[in-house]
Design a protein around this motif. Structure first.
Motif, short mmCIF file in Angstrom:
data_model
loop_
_atom_site.label_atom_id
_atom_site.label_comp_id
_atom_site.label_asym_id
_atom_site.label_seq_id
_atom_site.Cartn_x
_atom_site.Cartn_y
_atom_site.Cartn_z
N VAL A 108 36.72 32.08 48.73
CA VAL A 108 35.56 33.17 48.52
C VAL A 108 35.01 33.04 47.29
N LYS A 111 32.61 35.98 42.46
CA LYS A 111 32.14 37.42 42.23
C LYS A 111 32.89 38.29 43.09
N GLN A 112 33.12 37.70 44.45
CA GLN A 112 34.15 38.76 45.17
C GLN A 112 35.51 38.72 44.63
N SER A 114 36.30 38.52 41.70
CA SER A 114 36.42 39.60 40.41
C SER A 114 36.67 41.29 41.14
N ARG A 115 35.75 41.18 42.03
CA ARG A 115 35.81 42.66 42.76
C ARG A 115 37.05 42.99 43.33
N LEU A 116 37.64 42.15 43.94
CA LEU A 116 39.00 42.40 44.40
C LEU A 116 40.08 42.73 43.11
#
Length: 230
Positions: A108, A111-112, A114-116
């Protein structure tokens, strides 16, 4: 204040221990954590192995404190004695979530990822605060469902679809064992005071812990692309 005098007990060397069978089954889970932690230590410089070790350490603390303070000496600690076990359990699964998030590296966008990681920190903080506020076992149960099904389960399913990682099936088996443990606990079925629903549910729970460890081990303690090291 709730009285716990009605719980069955034994007198051991002058100490009153309540629900001794539950204490033993809890410490059985602690033993599983210790054994898995020992097997993980040679890989501790790998980031995912490091997080797995912390999962096992905090789960070991959760089961030890839960068994001793939350059951064995409940007449001394009161409901407050249950809080450390619940809190350590939430923190434990948060470390495991973080390990699974890092297994997504290479699959992934960063950025994704980091969101997780933010969701991971937000979730553990929220549930720990709820435990302090509500002081009820169901909060830790809800967290286990949220963590294992919504986060760990879905992320691992994505990893398996993309890579057929050999560790992923062990996560799915672990979730089934956790569901079985929850069902037994909620059913209240037991074989008397020396083998209560709590005691029986700790058997599939111990299997769940071991399977979660195996998932990381069989995956090589690595992300989908490369191993993370310090």
């Amino acid at each position: 204040m709730q009285s716990f005098q009605e719980l069955h007990r034994v007198n051991l060397f002058g100490y009153i221990i309540q629900e001794p069978s539950t204490v033993l089954s809890s410490l059985m889970m602690t033993g599983v954590c210790v054994a898995a932690c020992k097997r993980s230590m040679p890989f501790r410089r790998q980031r995912i192995a490091f997080l797995t070790i912390f999962f096992l350490v905090f789960m070991g603390l959760a089961t030890a404190f839960g068994g001793l303070m939350g059951h064995g000496f409940l007449h001394k600690t009161g409901m407050a004695g249950k809080l450390p076990g619940w809190i350590f359990g939430v923190i434990s699964l948060a470390f495991y979530e973080r390990g699974v998030i890092y297994r997504l590296e290479g699959l992934v966008p960063q950025k994704q990822l980091s969101r997780l990681l933010v969701i991971n920190l937000t979730g553990v903080t929220a549930f720990v605060l709820m435990i302090f506020y509500f002081r009820h076992f169901m909060v830790s149960q809800y967290h286990a469902m949220y963590s294992l099904l919504l986060l760990i389960g879905t992320m691992e399913f994505y990893i398996y679809r993309k890579t057929r990682n050999p560790g992923s099936p062990y996560v799915f088996y672990a979730i089934l064992m956790a569901a079985l443990a929850g069902a037994v606990h909620l059913s209240g079925l037991g074989l008397g005071v020396w083998c209560q629903a709590n005691d029986i549910s700790h058997i599939p729970m111990a299997a769940c812990i071991w399977l979660l460890y195996l998932a990381m081990e069989k995956g090589g303690f690595e992300s989908a692309s490369t191993a993370g090291t310090f």
